[in-house]
Design a protein around this motif. Sequence first.
Motif, short mmCIF file in Angstrom:
data_model
loop_
_atom_site.label_atom_id
_atom_site.label_comp_id
_atom_site.label_asym_id
_atom_site.label_seq_id
_atom_site.Cartn_x
_atom_site.Cartn_y
_atom_site.Cartn_z
N THR A 167 0.99 -1.20 -0.04
CA THR A 167 0.18 0.12 0.07
C THR A 167 0.84 1.14 -0.11
N VAL A 168 1.78 1.16 0.90
CA VAL A 168 2.63 2.39 1.17
C VAL A 168 3.55 2.58 -0.24
N PHE A 169 3.99 1.34 -0.82
CA PHE A 169 5.04 1.51 -1.95
C PHE A 169 4.15 1.94 -3.15
N ILE A 170 2.79 1.61 -3.10
CA ILE A 170 2.03 2.33 -4.55
C ILE A 170 1.96 3.63 -4.07
N SER A 171 1.47 3.99 -3.16
CA SER A 171 1.22 5.35 -2.77
C SER A 171 2.49 6.29 -2.87
N PHE A 172 3.65 5.57 -2.57
CA PHE A 172 4.92 6.47 -2.65
C PHE A 172 4.87 6.85 -4.40
N PHE A 173 4.73 6.10 -5.20
CA PHE A 173 5.08 6.11 -6.63
C PHE A 173 3.85 6.58 -7.34
N SER A 174 2.37 6.70 -6.72
CA SER A 174 1.26 7.02 -7.53
C SER A 174 0.12 7.37 -6.71
N HIS A 175 -0.88 7.55 -7.26
CA HIS A 175 -2.18 7.80 -6.69
C HIS A 175 -3.10 6.58 -7.09
N CYS A 176 -3.68 5.72 -6.01
CA CYS A 176 -4.30 4.37 -6.37
C CYS A 176 -5.63 4.32 -5.99
N THR A 177 -6.53 4.30 -6.82
CA THR A 177 -8.04 4.20 -6.46
C THR A 177 -8.72 2.93 -6.89
N TYR A 178 -9.95 2.48 -5.90
CA TYR A 178 -10.55 1.46 -6.32
C TYR A 178 -11.84 1.60 -7.25
N GLY A 179 -11.63 0.85 -8.26
CA GLY A 179 -12.56 1.37 -9.22
C GLY A 179 -13.98 0.49 -8.89
N PHE A 180 -13.99 -0.74 -9.26
CA PHE A 180 -15.21 -1.51 -9.18
C PHE A 180 -14.92 -3.11 -8.86
N LYS A 181 -15.93 -3.61 -8.19
CA LYS A 181 -15.75 -5.26 -7.90
C LYS A 181 -16.08 -6.01 -9.24
N VAL A 182 -15.64 -7.20 -9.40
CA VAL A 182 -15.82 -8.05 -10.43
C VAL A 182 -16.27 -9.09 -10.11
N LYS A 183 -17.44 -9.81 -10.09
CA LYS A 183 -17.78 -11.10 -9.44
C LYS A 183 -17.03 -12.41 -10.33
N LYS A 184 -16.69 -13.25 -9.55
CA LYS A 184 -16.03 -14.37 -10.01
C LYS A 184 -16.72 -15.06 -11.21
N SER A 195 -13.06 -10.52 -8.13
CA SER A 195 -11.69 -9.51 -8.43
C SER A 195 -12.20 -8.17 -8.42
N ALA A 196 -11.36 -7.12 -8.65
CA ALA A 196 -11.60 -5.91 -8.60
C ALA A 196 -10.68 -4.92 -9.54
N VAL A 197 -11.25 -3.84 -10.20
CA VAL A 197 -10.40 -3.13 -11.01
C VAL A 197 -9.89 -1.91 -10.17
N VAL A 198 -8.47 -1.62 -10.34
CA VAL A 198 -8.08 -0.41 -9.62
C VAL A 198 -7.39 0.57 -10.77
N VAL A 199 -7.39 1.67 -10.27
CA VAL A 199 -6.45 2.69 -11.23
C VAL A 199 -5.50 3.30 -10.69
N ILE A 200 -4.41 3.44 -11.28
CA ILE A 200 -3.13 3.73 -10.68
C ILE A 200 -2.66 4.95 -11.49
N GLU A 201 -2.44 5.91 -10.90
CA GLU A 201 -2.07 7.10 -11.69
C GLU A 201 -0.76 7.54 -11.04
N PRO A 202 0.41 7.36 -12.09
CA PRO A 202 1.95 7.61 -11.51
C PRO A 202 2.08 9.05 -11.10
N SER A 203 2.84 9.25 -10.20
CA SER A 203 3.09 10.54 -9.77
C SER A 203 4.52 10.70 -9.42
#
Length: 279
Positions: A167-184, A195-203
């Motif tokens: 969590t800390v590693f990803i937030s150190f290099f980017s802004h990460c948000t939870y998109g939506f859940k995907v049922k199995k 599963s779930a989709v996340v959006v990572i925007e590098p910073s």
Amino acid sequence: MPIYRPNELFAFLNDENLAPKKSLSQNFLIDGNIVRKIADLAVIQPGDVVLEIGPGPGVLTEELLRRGAEVIAIEMDRGFADKLKRFEGPLTILQEDVLETDLENILMKVRKPVKVISNLPYHITTPIIVKLLSYRSMFSKIVVMVQEEVARRFTGKPKTKDYSSITVFISFFSHCTYGFKVKKSCFMPMPKVDSAVVVIEPSIPPLQEEKQRLFINLVRTAFNQRRKTLRSALNKLYPKERIQMALENICLNINARAEELTLEEFLRLFHALLSIEEK
């Protein structure tokens, strides 16, 4: 014809004598709505260049091309890589292991920020994310599907069980948000978990490159023994007295644990430890 419907995907696999491989964590989307939602979340526009990792039969690939994107597809499975050639449009197919791929060479040729879209192989999710973030300046957006449990860790909050070193590693290099859940049930074969989709925007990282490795090592060491106080968990790196002094200097509880600190507090602790060391 789109192959995101179960019957159509099954027929395609049967006709081409292909099958998902468990060893490669191949679980294919069979829900067109999810495919469109992923493309929407990535804000795919005509002219975008998209790096797609592990496209498999090409369910997402087809949608990306339909929206006018140029796609660079990295597919390790030779059978599926060959079948991607059926698509018309600006598509480059690399039959390679993404962890072994020379991303820098590929991205330098593009000459514009690239978007990443992937239904990531579950067994190598973290190594792929770490590799992508090492080339963060070349990406504008990273939209990936991961196990729901992993998505919660990527976007975890302090003082929760989901909060971890990644969590800390990803937030150190980017802004990460939870998109939506995907049922199995949206996959074939159906995995054991959602599963779930996340959006990572590098910073831009808050530390210069020469100090980044030291900081990441501090965070990883702190979380390796998350039940212990930082004074004990970090004792492999610094004497307890120095750790306590650093915590006191930045007004943090001397009995604090790793899961209690935000990224900003970890950075303050890191600077305090370096400051004491330099004295």
